[in-house]
Design an enzyme around this catalytic site. Structure first.
Site, PDB file in Angstrom:
ATOM      1  N   ASP A   1      32.063  17.112  -8.125  1.00 43.30           N
ATOM      2  CA  ASP A   1      30.726  17.646  -7.870  1.00 43.30           C
ATOM      3  C   ASP A   1      30.189  18.191  -9.188  1.00 43.30           C
ATOM      4  O   ASP A   1      30.532  19.291  -9.609  1.00 43.30           O
ATOM      5  CB  ASP A   1      30.783  18.744  -6.815  1.00 43.30           C
ATOM      6  CG  ASP A   1      29.403  19.294  -6.468  1.00 43.30           C
ATOM      7  OD1 ASP A   1      28.403  18.647  -6.830  1.00 43.30           O
ATOM      8  OD2 ASP A   1      29.342  20.370  -5.849  1.00 43.30           O
ATOM      9  N   GLU A   2      29.395  17.379  -9.850  1.00 42.78           N
ATOM     10  CA  GLU A   2      28.850  17.712 -11.171  1.00 42.78           C
ATOM     11  C   GLU A   2      29.945  18.162 -12.152  1.00 42.78           C
ATOM     12  O   GLU A   2      29.864  19.238 -12.741  1.00 42.78           O
ATOM     13  CB  GLU A   2      27.787  18.813 -11.056  1.00 42.78           C
ATOM     14  CG  GLU A   2      26.553  18.414 -10.282  1.00 42.78           C
ATOM     15  CD  GLU A   2      25.425  19.435 -10.390  1.00 42.78           C
ATOM     16  OE1 GLU A   2      25.708  20.631 -10.595  1.00 42.78           O
ATOM     17  OE2 GLU A   2      24.257  19.033 -10.298  1.00 42.78           O
ATOM     18  N   PRO A   3      30.982  17.341 -12.357  1.00 45.92           N
ATOM     19  CA  PRO A   3      32.077  17.748 -13.244  1.00 45.92           C
ATOM     20  C   PRO A   3      31.661  17.902 -14.705  1.00 45.92           C
ATOM     21  O   PRO A   3      32.401  18.510 -15.494  1.00 45.92           O
ATOM     22  CB  PRO A   3      33.088  16.604 -13.086  1.00 45.92           C
ATOM     23  CG  PRO A   3      32.275  15.427 -12.670  1.00 45.92           C
ATOM     24  CD  PRO A   3      31.187  15.998 -11.793  1.00 45.92           C
TER      25      PRO A   3
ATOM     26  N   ASN B   1      28.869  19.497 -15.591  1.00 46.04           N
ATOM     27  CA  ASN B   1      28.008  20.674 -15.701  1.00 46.04           C
ATOM     28  C   ASN B   1      28.532  21.600 -16.790  1.00 46.04           C
ATOM     29  O   ASN B   1      29.738  21.876 -16.877  1.00 46.04           O
ATOM     30  CB  ASN B   1      27.962  21.401 -14.356  1.00 46.04           C
ATOM     31  CG  ASN B   1      26.849  22.417 -14.280  1.00 46.04           C
ATOM     32  OD1 ASN B   1      26.713  23.286 -15.141  1.00 46.04           O
ATOM     33  ND2 ASN B   1      26.027  22.313 -13.251  1.00 46.04           N
TER      34      ASN B   1
ATOM     35  N   ASN C   1      21.762  14.300 -10.507  1.00 49.02           N
ATOM     36  CA  ASN C   1      21.074  15.380  -9.817  1.00 49.02           C
ATOM     37  C   ASN C   1      19.943  15.867 -10.708  1.00 49.02           C
ATOM     38  O   ASN C   1      20.188  16.279 -11.850  1.00 49.02           O
ATOM     39  CB  ASN C   1      22.036  16.531  -9.510  1.00 49.02           C
ATOM     40  CG  ASN C   1      23.176  16.103  -8.611  1.00 49.02           C
ATOM     41  OD1 ASN C   1      23.091  15.083  -7.922  1.00 49.02           O
ATOM     42  ND2 ASN C   1      24.253  16.875  -8.593  1.00 49.02           N
TER      43      ASN C   1
END
Length: 481
Positions: free
Chosen positions: A120-122, A124, A203
């Site tokens: 999940d959005e690694p 970020n 995203n």
């Protein structure tokens, strides 16, 4: 002669038609379950179907959720949490077990899994580089496990990319590139995606772009015609979405993947928790954004090529969602936590209004307030304690309950704690300062909620609660109460 040539004419016609006909884009929603009292999965599936939503993106592989989606004819994206990336990268057996336990057994039950989201959005920036070494390896091991399970042709692997993984120092999309620290891993990922014909999941958040960047106006974020356009050479940008999207397009082009399909994994506008996070702004944004997609105008760098799929953030509000980036994080839902539409939007139901969740089961119509007949000198301390393990994000500056005067804000904190603890009598004690009432204390847009009655709420609360009240506490200590 004509009959002999007919098949060739048909083939030529179909070839020409397919080359000029538009692709069919799909609109889906993100279904997050970070809630202390989640709406039962069966109710959520009813909500999806009654509103014509045919695609849903999950953040995990919750068995109850997957079972509820089986046989629903809804395409599903399941998520692999960041915490599993290391073990999936280091062990093929772990990957094989994950595929068996979380995918294989559901296919026979009619679950339509379209994508597996690795992490999940690694990328970020808040995570640093802690997940970089494991992303592609985890994807490769799961891909091999899918092949062995004879599922590789039915599901594709993707990696959700946060909007901060690509940038343009000048603010011009034509100068877009991936962050220097992610370049190596991104290059490996793009090769993997190309090899398996998977799209690039990104995203994009015009709200966060506006919230965090003084150079982005609210009108520009909301697609308003009054917004001042941005010029990039001969290209003109009239909204924040196109600006972000084409920055990614440039980054992909610079990395040698200029033709890769793009899926918007998350996009939305919150309705509370910040001054600009309102239902009216959310409705304007979502309406204009969906009109933009349906117009098929695309963007300056990809004219007439909109994203192949888009997933709205989010279906429902989540009171346990992390507020590390802001208190608005708990209010992305098009629907409230209990499945009631906040505003009207066409998600696939056509001209009909959004359909609310039906026959929702609530706790009793009771609220916990501060007892004004008691000595309230210790009330602020008690409210701080309540907010440390309850959701007080609506009290933050600019939010829906920010204007509650003292001790109304104390009552809000007490009630939030009381509801999250299933209205237990002792959860409205607060050293004798609490008082249970059957009169709804809601004022204006500030809603004193009554929580859902769900059989699994207690276990879900214990297993999913995150300590995310730090920013609220800092504000409260600073004088909010």
């Amino acid at each position: 002669m004509a009959s002999e040539n007919l098949p060739w004419i048909l083939i030529l016609f179909l070839a020409i038609s397919s080359s000029v006909s538009p692709r069919i884009e799909a609109i889906g929603v993100n279904w997050g379950t970070a809630a202390s009292h989640p709406l039962p999965p069966s109710k959520v599936v009813e909500l999806l179907k009654s509103n014509g939503i045919t695609k849903v993106k999950l953040f995990d592989t919750n068995p109850d959720v997957l079972e509820s989606l089986s046989g629903s004819n809804i395409d599903v994206t399941v998520g692999v949490p960041n915490s599993m990336l290391r073990s999936l990268n280091s062990s093929f057996k772990v990957a094989q077990s994950w595929v068996h336990d979380n995918l294989a057994r559901y296919f026979s039950d009619g679950l339509r899994i379209e994508y597996i989201a690795i992490g999940d959005e690694p990328f970020n920036h808040v995570y640093g580089d802690q997940f970089f070494p494991f992303v592609v390896g985890a994807a490769e091991n799961i891909q091999t496990a899918l092949t062995k399970a004879k599922l590789a042709g039915r599901v594709k692997l993707v990696v959700p990319c946060s909007f901060d993984a690509f940038q343009s120092e000048s603010g011009l999309p034509s100068k877009g590139h991936f962050r220097a620290d992610v370049n190596r891993t991104m290059s490996e990922l793009l090769k993997f995606l190309t090899k398996h014909q998977s799209p690039f999941f990104v995203n994009i958040s015009p709200f966060l772009s506006y919230h965090n960047n003084k150079n982005i106006s609210l009108d520009f974020a909301l697609f308003k015609e009054t917004a001042r356009p941005r010029k990039d050479s001969r290209r003109t940008y009239k909204n924040s979405f196109d600006l972000s999207y084409d920055t990614l397009v440039s980054a992909l082009s610079s990395a040698g993947s200029d033709k890769m399909d793009i899926v918007i994994g998350q996009i939305g506008w919150p309705t509370d928790g910040a001054a600009s996070a309102t239902s009216s702004n959310a409705q304007v944004f979502m309406k204009k954004f969906l009109e933009h997609l349906h117009s098929r105008s695309g963007t300056p760098l990809r004219p007439k090529e909109p994203p192949i799929e888009t997933y709205i953030l989010s279906l429902l509000d989540e009171d346990n969602r992390s507020i590390a980036t802001g208190n608005f994080e708990r209010y992305w839902g098009v629907f409230t936590f209990d499945g009631q539409a906040k505003y009207q939007l066409d998600l696939g139901q056509g001209s009909r209004k959004l359909v609310n969740a039906q026959n929702v089961q609530y706790l009793s119509s009771k609220w916990c307030l501060v007892n004004n007949n008691q000595n309230l000198s210790n009330a602020t301390t008690r409210a701080l304690e309540a907010c440390s393990s309850a959701d007080c994000s609506a009290l933050s500056p600019g939010a829906s309950c920010f204007n509650l005067s003292w001790p109304g804000n104390i009552s809000y904190a007490f009630n939030s704690y009381y509801q999250q603890h299933d209205q237990r009598v002792d959860s409205c004690d607060f050293g004798g300062l609490g008082l249970i009432t059957t009169v709804d204390p809601s004022v204006g847009t500030c809603r004193f909620i009554v929580q859902l009655s769900t059989s699994n709420s207690a276990s879900f609360f214990i297993s999913h609660w995150r300590i995310t009240a730090a920013s609220i506490l800092l504000w409260l200590v600073g004088g909010g109460f």
